[in-house]
Design a protein around this motif. Structure first.
Motif, PDB file in Angstrom:
ATOM      1  N   PHE A 166     -11.476 -43.916 -18.571  1.00  0.00           N
ATOM      2  CA  PHE A 166     -10.935 -45.362 -18.867  1.00  0.00           C
ATOM      3  C   PHE A 166     -10.548 -45.958 -17.814  1.00  0.00           C
ATOM      4  O   PHE A 166     -10.153 -47.451 -18.135  1.00  0.00           O
ATOM      5  N   ALA A 167     -10.304 -45.439 -16.832  1.00  0.00           N
ATOM      6  CA  ALA A 167      -9.934 -46.425 -15.656  1.00  0.00           C
ATOM      7  C   ALA A 167     -10.822 -47.427 -15.311  1.00  0.00           C
ATOM      8  O   ALA A 167     -12.154 -47.499 -15.317  1.00  0.00           O
ATOM      9  N   ARG A 168     -10.352 -48.654 -14.819  1.00  0.00           N
ATOM     10  CA  ARG A 168     -11.441 -50.010 -14.638  1.00  0.00           C
ATOM     11  C   ARG A 168     -11.129 -50.205 -13.047  1.00  0.00           C
ATOM     12  O   ARG A 168     -12.100 -50.932 -12.586  1.00  0.00           O
ATOM     13  N   ASN A 169     -10.181 -49.685 -12.566  1.00  0.00           N
ATOM     14  CA  ASN A 169      -9.924 -49.853 -11.060  1.00  0.00           C
ATOM     15  C   ASN A 169      -9.321 -48.667 -10.283  1.00  0.00           C
ATOM     16  O   ASN A 169      -8.601 -47.911 -11.109  1.00  0.00           O
ATOM     17  N   PHE A 170      -9.030 -48.697  -9.058  1.00  0.00           N
ATOM     18  CA  PHE A 170      -8.272 -47.523  -8.360  1.00  0.00           C
ATOM     19  C   PHE A 170      -6.875 -47.528  -8.677  1.00  0.00           C
ATOM     20  O   PHE A 170      -6.558 -46.489  -8.547  1.00  0.00           O
ATOM     21  N   ASP A 171      -6.437 -48.568  -9.105  1.00  0.00           N
ATOM     22  CA  ASP A 171      -4.960 -48.481  -9.476  1.00  0.00           C
ATOM     23  C   ASP A 171      -4.670 -47.546 -10.785  1.00  0.00           C
ATOM     24  O   ASP A 171      -3.716 -46.851 -10.943  1.00  0.00           O
ATOM     25  N   ASP A 172      -5.803 -47.769 -11.541  1.00  0.00           N
ATOM     26  CA  ASP A 172      -5.475 -47.169 -13.102  1.00  0.00           C
ATOM     27  C   ASP A 172      -5.661 -45.598 -12.826  1.00  0.00           C
ATOM     28  O   ASP A 172      -5.151 -44.982 -13.942  1.00  0.00           O
ATOM     29  N   ILE A 173      -6.163 -45.193 -11.568  1.00  0.00           N
ATOM     30  CA  ILE A 173      -6.203 -43.490 -11.566  1.00  0.00           C
ATOM     31  C   ILE A 173      -4.874 -42.956 -11.002  1.00  0.00           C
ATOM     32  O   ILE A 173      -4.659 -41.811 -10.873  1.00  0.00           O
ATOM     33  N   SER A 174      -3.929 -43.893 -10.787  1.00  0.00           N
ATOM     34  CA  SER A 174      -2.865 -43.440 -10.050  1.00  0.00           C
ATOM     35  C   SER A 174      -1.591 -43.571 -11.190  1.00  0.00           C
ATOM     36  O   SER A 174      -0.425 -43.020 -10.777  1.00  0.00           O
ATOM     37  N   ILE A 175      -1.913 -44.252 -12.107  1.00  0.00           N
ATOM     38  CA  ILE A 175      -0.934 -44.606 -13.073  1.00  0.00           C
ATOM     39  C   ILE A 175      -0.516 -43.249 -13.797  1.00  0.00           C
ATOM     40  O   ILE A 175       1.001 -42.925 -13.934  1.00  0.00           O
ATOM     41  N   ILE A 176      -1.456 -42.607 -14.404  1.00  0.00           N
ATOM     42  CA  ILE A 176      -0.940 -41.350 -15.154  1.00  0.00           C
ATOM     43  C   ILE A 176      -0.386 -40.129 -14.075  1.00  0.00           C
ATOM     44  O   ILE A 176       1.030 -39.701 -14.513  1.00  0.00           O
ATOM     45  N   PRO A 177      -0.959 -39.997 -13.021  1.00  0.00           N
ATOM     46  CA  PRO A 177      -0.200 -39.173 -12.053  1.00  0.00           C
ATOM     47  C   PRO A 177       1.277 -39.633 -11.680  1.00  0.00           C
ATOM     48  O   PRO A 177       2.335 -38.779 -11.674  1.00  0.00           O
ATOM     49  N   PHE A 179       3.538 -41.882 -13.206  1.00  0.00           N
ATOM     50  CA  PHE A 179       4.545 -42.168 -14.452  1.00  0.00           C
ATOM     51  C   PHE A 179       4.425 -41.179 -15.510  1.00  0.00           C
ATOM     52  O   PHE A 179       5.355 -41.167 -16.458  1.00  0.00           O
ATOM     53  N   VAL A 180       3.513 -40.203 -15.730  1.00  0.00           N
ATOM     54  CA  VAL A 180       3.264 -39.304 -16.702  1.00  0.00           C
ATOM     55  C   VAL A 180       3.376 -37.749 -15.867  1.00  0.00           C
ATOM     56  O   VAL A 180       4.298 -37.017 -16.425  1.00  0.00           O
ATOM     57  N   LEU A 181       2.630 -37.387 -15.128  1.00  0.00           N
ATOM     58  CA  LEU A 181       2.526 -36.165 -14.666  1.00  0.00           C
ATOM     59  C   LEU A 181       3.614 -35.764 -13.608  1.00  0.00           C
ATOM     60  O   LEU A 181       4.328 -34.555 -13.886  1.00  0.00           O
ATOM     61  N   THR A 182       3.996 -36.481 -13.057  1.00  0.00           N
ATOM     62  CA  THR A 182       5.115 -36.106 -11.771  1.00  0.00           C
ATOM     63  C   THR A 182       6.539 -36.138 -12.666  1.00  0.00           C
ATOM     64  O   THR A 182       7.290 -34.947 -12.419  1.00  0.00           O
ATOM     65  N   PRO A 183       6.946 -37.020 -13.706  1.00  0.00           N
ATOM     66  CA  PRO A 183       8.067 -36.749 -14.460  1.00  0.00           C
ATOM     67  C   PRO A 183       8.123 -35.477 -15.305  1.00  0.00           C
ATOM     68  O   PRO A 183       9.198 -34.822 -15.327  1.00  0.00           O
ATOM     69  N   LEU A 184       6.905 -35.147 -15.879  1.00  0.00           N
ATOM     70  CA  LEU A 184       6.908 -34.213 -16.868  1.00  0.00           C
ATOM     71  C   LEU A 184       6.957 -32.956 -15.978  1.00  0.00           C
ATOM     72  O   LEU A 184       7.280 -31.655 -16.533  1.00  0.00           O
ATOM     73  N   THR A 185       6.306 -32.841 -14.804  1.00  0.00           N
ATOM     74  CA  THR A 185       6.306 -31.626 -13.824  1.00  0.00           C
ATOM     75  C   THR A 185       7.886 -31.266 -13.427  1.00  0.00           C
ATOM     76  O   THR A 185       8.119 -30.097 -13.492  1.00  0.00           O
ATOM     77  N   TYR A 186       8.561 -32.425 -13.116  1.00  0.00           N
ATOM     78  CA  TYR A 186       9.958 -31.884 -12.523  1.00  0.00           C
ATOM     79  C   TYR A 186      10.738 -31.791 -13.714  1.00  0.00           C
ATOM     80  O   TYR A 186      11.889 -31.144 -13.633  1.00  0.00           O
ATOM     81  N   LEU A 187      10.514 -32.010 -14.841  1.00  0.00           N
ATOM     82  CA  LEU A 187      11.343 -31.694 -16.070  1.00  0.00           C
ATOM     83  C   LEU A 187      10.731 -30.759 -16.765  1.00  0.00           C
ATOM     84  O   LEU A 187      11.037 -30.295 -18.128  1.00  0.00           O
ATOM     85  N   GLY A 188       9.796 -29.675 -16.246  1.00  0.00           N
ATOM     86  CA  GLY A 188       9.047 -28.837 -16.908  1.00  0.00           C
ATOM     87  C   GLY A 188       9.684 -27.483 -16.454  1.00  0.00           C
ATOM     88  O   GLY A 188       8.656 -26.398 -16.730  1.00  0.00           O
ATOM     89  N   GLY A 189      10.703 -27.488 -15.994  1.00  0.00           N
ATOM     90  CA  GLY A 189      11.337 -26.001 -15.500  1.00  0.00           C
ATOM     91  C   GLY A 189      10.945 -25.495 -14.549  1.00  0.00           C
ATOM     92  O   GLY A 189      11.055 -24.327 -14.238  1.00  0.00           O
ATOM     93  N   VAL A 190      10.309 -26.281 -13.597  1.00  0.00           N
ATOM     94  CA  VAL A 190       9.812 -25.694 -12.142  1.00  0.00           C
ATOM     95  C   VAL A 190      11.103 -25.374 -11.361  1.00  0.00           C
ATOM     96  O   VAL A 190      11.100 -24.223 -10.699  1.00  0.00           O
ATOM     97  N   PHE A 191      12.275 -26.046 -11.413  1.00  0.00           N
ATOM     98  CA  PHE A 191      13.364 -25.835 -10.616  1.00  0.00           C
ATOM     99  C   PHE A 191      14.640 -25.167 -11.416  1.00  0.00           C
ATOM    100  O   PHE A 191      15.600 -25.018 -10.607  1.00  0.00           O
ATOM    101  N   TYR A 192      14.256 -24.817 -12.642  1.00  0.00           N
ATOM    102  CA  TYR A 192      15.494 -24.592 -13.546  1.00  0.00           C
ATOM    103  C   TYR A 192      15.055 -24.048 -14.668  1.00  0.00           C
ATOM    104  O   TYR A 192      14.152 -24.193 -15.140  1.00  0.00           O
TER     105      TYR A 192
END
Length: 259
Positions: A166-177, A179-192
């Protein structure tokens, strides 16, 4: 060997070999940075902050966060390898040659996915080795550990494929990591442990799929978990199958394959 099967096998071997060579050839950019990042996490969170936190669920803080940090590296690298590789193929229009060839869509998808899976597992192996310099890591249930890490890397490799489609440019491939993956990972019980949260936030945290992956992997390593392992593994298996079928549909329809 079946005349139809052999060309697809050769194509699969070629795609997988190319994907593995792609990230091993530039290992200082693909394998070394996550190793350095994880060492910093071990030093800062494990040694410095962990000494003040004390035990969590009967383990030292360092022991508790190691499984989560391994999973963090698997998620990031499995996803980023496929999204960057497939989007580059789209951008260079080389993917069109694969799509018009007699190669099965399943072979194309599995080839790209295996590239991401092997990179995720390679980084996980490196991080695991590094963690042994900071703590004694013992596997509580090897079968669960291997199953969870394989399913997780598969899910995020397929997720990277969908993002690339679905990406149309190189910026599109950084949006999900970002704004989605990073917050979900840090809130996913990694550190607590989510047991430290109020009932409302505990319930809300259960909607985070990464929480289930991290806790299932932590159970495989340490034997403790905040969630039910059977439900977590079933969820991951269903998610992997559904995402695979969606990816195949996207390939067959040709949607998003042109730049």
């Amino acid at each position: 060997m079946n005349a139809e099967f052999r060309p697809n096998l050769v194509a699969l071997q070629t795609i997988v070999h190319r994907e593995i060579r792609r990230y091993t050839r530039i290992w200082p950019q693909t394998l070394l940075p996550p190793a350095i990042t994880m060492v910093l996490y071990f030093v800062i969170f494990g040694n410095l902050i962990g000494a003040r936190i004390g035990e969590m669920d009967g383990f030292t803080y360092m022991e508790y966060i190691v499984p989560g940090l391994i999973m963090m590296s698997v998620i990031t690298n499995s996803y980023s390898n496929v999204v960057s590789s497939f989007f580059s193929s789209k951008f260079q229009r080389s993917i069109e040659e694969l799509l018009v060839s007699p190669v099965s869509p399943h072979v194309i998808l599995i080839g790209f996915a295996l590239g991401g899976i092997t990179r995720g597992l390679a980084v996980a192996f490196i991080v695991t080795l590094l963690s042994m310099f900071f703590t004694d890591l013992q596997v509580h249930h090897l079968g669960v550990t291997l199953l969870v890490i394989t399913l997780t890397s598969t899910i995020f490799a397929l997720g990277g494929f969908i993002n690339a489609v679905f990406a149309r440019n190189f910026d599109d491939i950084s949006i999900i990591p970002t704004f989605v993956l990073t917050p979900l990972t840090y809130l996913g019980g990694v550190f607590y442990s989510i047991n430290l949260l109020s009932p409302f936030w505990q319930t809300l945290s259960l909607a985070n799929p990464i929480l289930h992956m991290v806790n299932a992997f932590r159970y495989g390593i340490l034997g403790v978990s905040d969630i039910r392992i059977g439900i977590a593994i079933s969820f991951m298996a269903v998610a992997a199958v559904c995402m695979y079928l969606w990816c195949i549909h996207l390939l067959k329809s040709g949607r998003g394959m042109r730049q």
